[in-house]
Design a protein around this motif. Structure first.
Motif, PDB file in Angstrom:
ATOM      1  N   GLU A  72       0.830  -1.204   0.000  1.00  0.00           N
ATOM      2  CA  GLU A  72       0.000   0.000   0.000  1.00  0.00           C
ATOM      3  C   GLU A  72       0.870   1.261   0.000  1.00  0.00           C
ATOM      4  O   GLU A  72       0.612   2.210  -0.748  1.00  0.00           O
ATOM      5  N   GLU A  73       1.905   1.265   0.812  1.00  0.00           N
ATOM      6  CA  GLU A  73       2.801   2.414   0.867  1.00  0.00           C
ATOM      7  C   GLU A  73       3.553   2.593  -0.449  1.00  0.00           C
ATOM      8  O   GLU A  73       3.726   3.706  -0.935  1.00  0.00           O
ATOM      9  N   LEU A  74       3.992   1.486  -1.030  1.00  0.00           N
ATOM     10  CA  LEU A  74       4.668   1.548  -2.323  1.00  0.00           C
ATOM     11  C   LEU A  74       3.735   2.127  -3.384  1.00  0.00           C
ATOM     12  O   LEU A  74       4.142   2.958  -4.199  1.00  0.00           O
ATOM     13  N   ALA A  75       2.469   1.722  -3.356  1.00  0.00           N
ATOM     14  CA  ALA A  75       1.489   2.239  -4.309  1.00  0.00           C
ATOM     15  C   ALA A  75       1.257   3.734  -4.089  1.00  0.00           C
ATOM     16  O   ALA A  75       1.100   4.495  -5.052  1.00  0.00           O
ATOM     17  N   ARG A  76       1.251   4.165  -2.838  1.00  0.00           N
ATOM     18  CA  ARG A  76       1.089   5.587  -2.555  1.00  0.00           C
ATOM     19  C   ARG A  76       2.267   6.377  -3.112  1.00  0.00           C
ATOM     20  O   ARG A  76       2.094   7.418  -3.747  1.00  0.00           O
ATOM     21  N   LEU A  77       3.475   5.867  -2.904  1.00  0.00           N
ATOM     22  CA  LEU A  77       4.662   6.535  -3.450  1.00  0.00           C
ATOM     23  C   LEU A  77       4.620   6.577  -4.971  1.00  0.00           C
ATOM     24  O   LEU A  77       4.962   7.585  -5.586  1.00  0.00           O
ATOM     25  N   ALA A  78       4.192   5.479  -5.568  1.00  0.00           N
ATOM     26  CA  ALA A  78       4.102   5.416  -7.032  1.00  0.00           C
ATOM     27  C   ALA A  78       3.071   6.406  -7.553  1.00  0.00           C
ATOM     28  O   ALA A  78       3.305   7.088  -8.551  1.00  0.00           O
TER      29      ALA A  78
END
Length: 181
Positions: free
Chosen positions: A149-155
């Motif tokens: 989820e955090e990776l998707a937010r950064l992306a």
């Protein structure tokens, strides 16, 4: 000035230059080794990315999962084929995210390379993940797939032109070194 004083000053200066040079080269070597680790991890994980089966599952998750299944039962309520596609695709990106969290992979590199795919997968699976967290009794900041989820937010926060900017910067570096015209 006494010749022994001059000799001591010169030898001290040479020693200082040698120490500074050693520090600079050590820092450069550490940075190169870190990048070498990133490359080998990235290549290993991208091997899966080249399989036709992975792309079929990826397309299924992004285009058909929500259309064919209700997120009400969470991930655990998905039928076997849908769950297999979900796990294959989502845990693939979760693996990248975990490596980034522990500093084994540069998250900016990862997000730059897989930005669009990460965002589209998260958008497709988010309702299933959030419901699964509820079913597990996790509060609103649940840990189930939180790295992804955090990776998707950064992306999602990364501007679309970032890849183009990175490529332009790489061309400038190569051009300055005379490796590209």
């Amino acid at each position: 000035m006494d010749s022994s004083v001059v000799f001591n000053i010169v030898t001290t200066a040479i020693a200082v230059v040698a120490v500074v040079t050693s520090i600079v080269f050590s820092a450069r070597q550490a940075r190169t080794a870190k990048h070498a680790n990133h490359i080998s991890v990235l290549v290993d994980l991208l091997r899966e990315f080249r399989s036709a089966e992975f792309h079929e599952q990826h397309d299924y998750v992004c285009t058909r999962l929500r259309a064919e299944h209700d997120p009400q039962d969470g991930v655990r309520g998905l039928p076997a084929e849908a769950k297999a596609a979900f796990c294959s695709v989502v845990y693939y990106y979760q693996s990248f995210a975990n490596l980034a969290v522990f500093g084994l992979l540069d998250q900016t590199l990862l997000v730059t390379v897989l930005r669009t795919r990460i965002v589209s997968v998260w958008k497709a699976v988010r309702p299933f993940v959030e419901r699964e967290r509820e079913l597990r009794g996790e509060d609103s900041g649940g840990t189930y797939l939180s790295s992804f989820e955090e990776l998707a937010r950064l992306a999602a926060d990364l501007p679309p032109e970032h890849v183009r900017d990175q490529m332009a910067e790489a061309r400038r570096r190569l051009s300055r070194r005379g490796l590209m015209r």
